[in-house]
Enzyme design. Sequence first.
Site, PDB file in Angstrom:
ATOM      1  CG  HIS A 411      -1.975   0.389  -0.584  1.00 27.69           C
ATOM      2  ND1 HIS A 411      -2.834  -0.635  -0.891  1.00 27.69           N
ATOM      3  CD2 HIS A 411      -0.817  -0.194  -0.191  1.00 27.69           C
ATOM      4  CE1 HIS A 411      -2.231  -1.786  -0.679  1.00 27.69           C
ATOM      5  NE2 HIS A 411      -1.001  -1.555  -0.240  1.00 27.69           N
TER       6      HIS A 411
HETATM    7  C1  LIG Z   1       3.456  -1.366   6.012  1.00 20.92           C
HETATM    8  C2  LIG Z   1       3.308  -1.273   4.513  1.00 20.92           C
HETATM    9  C3  LIG Z   1       2.964  -2.417   3.783  1.00 20.92           C
HETATM   10  C4  LIG Z   1       2.809  -2.334   2.398  1.00 20.92           C
HETATM   11  N1  LIG Z   1       2.593  -3.486   1.677  1.00 20.92           N
HETATM   12  C5  LIG Z   1       2.610  -3.432   0.313  1.00 20.92           C
HETATM   13  C6  LIG Z   1       2.564  -4.610  -0.464  1.00 20.92           C
HETATM   14  O1  LIG Z   1       2.523  -5.735   0.059  1.00 20.92           O
HETATM   15  N2  LIG Z   1       2.564  -4.486  -1.827  1.00 20.92           N
HETATM   16  C7  LIG Z   1       2.606  -3.251  -2.449  1.00 20.92           C
HETATM   17  O2  LIG Z   1       2.558  -3.216  -3.681  1.00 20.92           O
HETATM   18  N3  LIG Z   1       2.677  -2.126  -1.721  1.00 20.92           N
HETATM   19  C8  LIG Z   1       2.713  -2.178  -0.377  1.00 20.92           C
HETATM   20  N4  LIG Z   1       2.855  -1.031   0.349  1.00 20.92           N
HETATM   21  C9  LIG Z   1       2.903   0.267  -0.377  1.00 20.92           C
HETATM   22  C10 LIG Z   1       4.233   0.486  -1.102  1.00 20.92           C
HETATM   23  O3  LIG Z   1       5.318   0.113  -0.293  1.00 20.92           O
HETATM   24  C11 LIG Z   1       4.315   1.968  -1.486  1.00 20.92           C
HETATM   25  O4  LIG Z   1       3.177   2.289  -2.266  1.00 20.92           O
HETATM   26  C12 LIG Z   1       5.554   2.318  -2.275  1.00 20.92           C
HETATM   27  O5  LIG Z   1       6.730   1.941  -1.602  1.00 20.92           O
HETATM   28  C13 LIG Z   1       5.565   3.814  -2.554  1.00 20.92           C
HETATM   29  O6  LIG Z   1       6.722   4.123  -3.291  1.00 20.92           O
HETATM   30  P1  LIG Z   1       7.250   5.614  -3.337  1.00 20.92           P
HETATM   31  O7  LIG Z   1       8.528   5.611  -4.076  1.00 20.92           O
HETATM   32  O8  LIG Z   1       6.156   6.489  -3.796  1.00 20.92           O
HETATM   33  O9  LIG Z   1       7.493   6.027  -1.797  1.00 20.92           O
HETATM   34  P2  LIG Z   1       8.355   5.314  -0.660  1.00 20.92           P
HETATM   35  O10 LIG Z   1       8.678   3.902  -1.025  1.00 20.92           O
HETATM   36  O11 LIG Z   1       7.598   5.535   0.605  1.00 20.92           O
HETATM   37  O12 LIG Z   1       9.730   6.135  -0.618  1.00 20.92           O
HETATM   38  C14 LIG Z   1       9.766   7.537  -0.382  1.00 20.92           C
HETATM   39  C15 LIG Z   1      11.112   7.859   0.279  1.00 20.92           C
HETATM   40  O13 LIG Z   1      11.350   9.268   0.113  1.00 20.92           O
HETATM   41  C16 LIG Z   1      11.941   9.759   1.300  1.00 20.92           C
HETATM   42  N5  LIG Z   1      11.680  11.224   1.363  1.00 20.92           N
HETATM   43  C17 LIG Z   1      10.478  11.824   1.484  1.00 20.92           C
HETATM   44  N6  LIG Z   1      10.628  13.167   1.488  1.00 20.92           N
HETATM   45  C18 LIG Z   1      11.957  13.416   1.382  1.00 20.92           C
HETATM   46  C19 LIG Z   1      12.733  14.606   1.357  1.00 20.92           C
HETATM   47  N7  LIG Z   1      12.166  15.835   1.432  1.00 20.92           N
HETATM   48  N8  LIG Z   1      14.088  14.499   1.263  1.00 20.92           N
HETATM   49  C20 LIG Z   1      14.686  13.279   1.172  1.00 20.92           C
HETATM   50  N9  LIG Z   1      13.991  12.104   1.202  1.00 20.92           N
HETATM   51  C21 LIG Z   1      12.627  12.178   1.300  1.00 20.92           C
HETATM   52  C22 LIG Z   1      11.234   8.990   2.398  1.00 20.92           C
HETATM   53  O14 LIG Z   1      11.980   9.029   3.607  1.00 20.92           O
HETATM   54  C23 LIG Z   1      11.129   7.606   1.776  1.00 20.92           C
HETATM   55  O15 LIG Z   1      12.233   6.798   2.120  1.00 20.92           O
HETATM   56  C24 LIG Z   1       2.989  -1.076   1.730  1.00 20.92           C
HETATM   57  C25 LIG Z   1       3.337   0.060   2.469  1.00 20.92           C
HETATM   58  C26 LIG Z   1       3.507  -0.023   3.845  1.00 20.92           C
HETATM   59  C27 LIG Z   1       3.876   1.218   4.612  1.00 20.92           C
END
Ligand SMILES: Cc1cc2nc3c(=O)[nH]c(=O)nc-3n(C[C@H](O)[C@H](O)[C@H](O)COP(=O)(O)OP(=O)(O)OC[C@H]3O[C@@H](n4cnc5c(N)ncnc54)[C@H](O)[C@@H]3O)c2cc1C
Length: 474
Positions: A411
Site C-alpha cells: 500500500h
Molecule cells: C500484492 C498486492 C495486494 C494488494 N491487496 C489489496 C487489497 O486486498 N485491497 C486493497 O484495497 N488494496 C490492495 N492492494 C493495493 C491496491 O491494489 C492499490 O492501492 C491500487 O491498485 C492502486 O491503484 P492506482 O491506480 O494508484 O495504481 P495501480 O493499480 O498500481 O495502477 C497503475 C498503473 O499505471 C501504469 N503506469 C505507471 N506509470 C506509467 C507510465 N509512465 N506510462 C504508462 N503506464 C504507467 C502501471 O503499469 C500500472 O498498471 C494490493 C496491492 C498489491 C501489489
Amino acid sequence: MRTVETDILVIGSGAGGAVTAAALSAAGRSVTVVEEGPWVDPDAHEPLSLDEMVAKYRHRGASAALGAPPVAFAEGRCVGGSTEINSGLWHRLPPDLSEEWRGRYRIEDFTPSTLDRYAERIEAELTVSKLPGAPPPSSAVLERGAIKLDWRAVEFARVVSYDGSGRGTKQTMARTLIPKAVSAGARLIPDCRVVKLLREGDRVVGARCRRHPEDGFVEDLTIRADHVFVCGGAIHSPALLQRSGFRANIGPGLKLHPTIKIAARFPHPVDHRDVPMHRITEFAPNLTIGGSASRRGHVAMALAESSAEHAKDMDGWEHIGVYYAAIRSEAAGRVVAVPGLRSPVVTYRLTEADLSRLARGLIHLGEALLAAGATELYPSVTGAPVVRRPDELAGWWDTVTRTRANLMTVHMTSTVRIGEDRSRTGADSYGRVWGTTNLRVNDAALLPDAPGVNPQAAIMAIAARNCDHFLANA
Ligand SMILES: Cc1cc2nc3c(=O)[nH]c(=O)nc-3n(C[C@H](O)[C@H](O)[C@H](O)COP(=O)(O)OP(=O)(O)OC[C@H]3O[C@@H](n4cnc5c(N)ncnc54)[C@H](O)[C@@H]3O)c2cc1C
C-alpha cells in the site's frame, strides 16, 4: 513519429485509471488509455504463482523503498495495474479519517457521505461481497485467535463475484471497468510507457510515449490531448510529473503501511490457495492483523527472513501459513525521478516510534496465532527466536531493530496530496496539479495519508468523485 489525437489521455489502467477511463468514456468523451504493461488474460496465470509475478508485477515483484530498514514493495504492471494481483479486500475509507483530512488539507466536498455515495456506486458496479460459505482454515485461524483473546475480528468483503457453486472470480479492472471503457469507445494502448508530458505554459498538450510490445518492435509515439489524467500509482505518477518539470509538493510525503510477518506452523494443514479474508481489527486503524499469500515460495521466503533452519523447517510446509501486522506509520518517504534511470528512487525512513509499533504488532500477532493453536512462530526478524509459548513472545521486543526487521508493503499513497492548502498539497481538491489548467492526477497518490485500511475502495471513490467534478466543469 506517429501522432495520435484524443480529447482525454489517461495514463495507467489500475484502480484510478480504470475508473477514470470508464466514467469519462461513458459520458461520451473521446478517451485514450495508455498502459506501460501488457494485456494479460486474467485467467492465464495461477493466482499468487511465480508465473503471475513474471507476467504482471513490476520488476517481477522486487522493488524496495530504501532506508533502515528498507521496505520491500510490490506493484502491478499490466492492464488493470495492481488490481490484477491484489487480494481484492474492500474497505471504505473510515469516516473519521476523511473528516480529519478534509480539515487538515482543506479538501472540498470530502465528507464521509460524499465518499460513501461514490463507494456504493462502485460496489454495485464491480460486485463486492462476502464469502457465501464458511471461511477457509487460514482465515478461520484469525477469527479463532481473536475470539479466544476477546478481540474484535471481521470478515472483509472482497471485490469478488461468486457463482452458484461458491466459486469466486476477482473483479479486476481487466475484467470490469477497462472492457466497459473500451465498449464505450475508449482506445486502449498496452505496452506503452509515457516517458514525458508535453507542456505549453500552464497547459499539458500531450505526452511522448514509447511502445514496446512483446514482438520487440519499438515505436515512439506522440499523443496529443486536451486533458491529461495521470494514474500511474503513488510511485510512478510523481516520477512522471517530475520528469516533465512539475515538482512543487510532487513526490515527498510518501506513505506506506509497513508490515511485519510471522510464518506460523499449525497441527493441521492450512489452505494455501487464497489470502485470508479475516482481519483482527482490535487495534485498527493504527495496527491491523491479517493473513498473507502463503504458497510454498511465500512460506520459504518467510522462513528465510526469520533465519529459521530453512531446509529442515520447510518439512510439513503445508501446515504453515504466513500472517502479518501492518501499522499506520508516522514516517514519510519520497519518490525522486533520477535522470537516466527508468524507475525512480524511493526512500522511507521509519521513526523509532514506528519500530516500537511494529514490535507491538508482532507480539499481538504472535498472541493471536498461539491462541488459535499455532505451535511454532517464525517472525520476519533476522535471528529472532522461534516462539512456541505466549510467555516467550516478549523476547521479540528488542529484536525489531533497524538492522534486523524484514518489512514489506503493498500500500503506497500520498505523493501528490489533494486539498486547497497549497503549502502541503500537490493538487487541488479534485486532483488538478497546481499551476496547470488541464493536468490531473487520479490515483493512490492523491490520498493525503495512509488510510490504515486496504486503499483500493478509497482510491476508486475519490477518482469517481473527481471525474464527476471534471465532467461538470470541463
Ligand atoms: C500484492 C498486492 C495486494 C494488494 N491487496 C489489496 C487489497 O486486498 N485491497 C486493497 O484495497 N488494496 C490492495 N492492494 C493495493 C491496491 O491494489 C492499490 O492501492 C491500487 O491498485 C492502486 O491503484 P492506482 O491506480 O494508484 O495504481 P495501480 O493499480 O498500481 O495502477 C497503475 C498503473 O499505471 C501504469 N503506469 C505507471 N506509470 C506509467 C507510465 N509512465 N506510462 C504508462 N503506464 C504507467 C502501471 O503499469 C500500472 O498498471 C494490493 C496491492 C498489491 C501489489
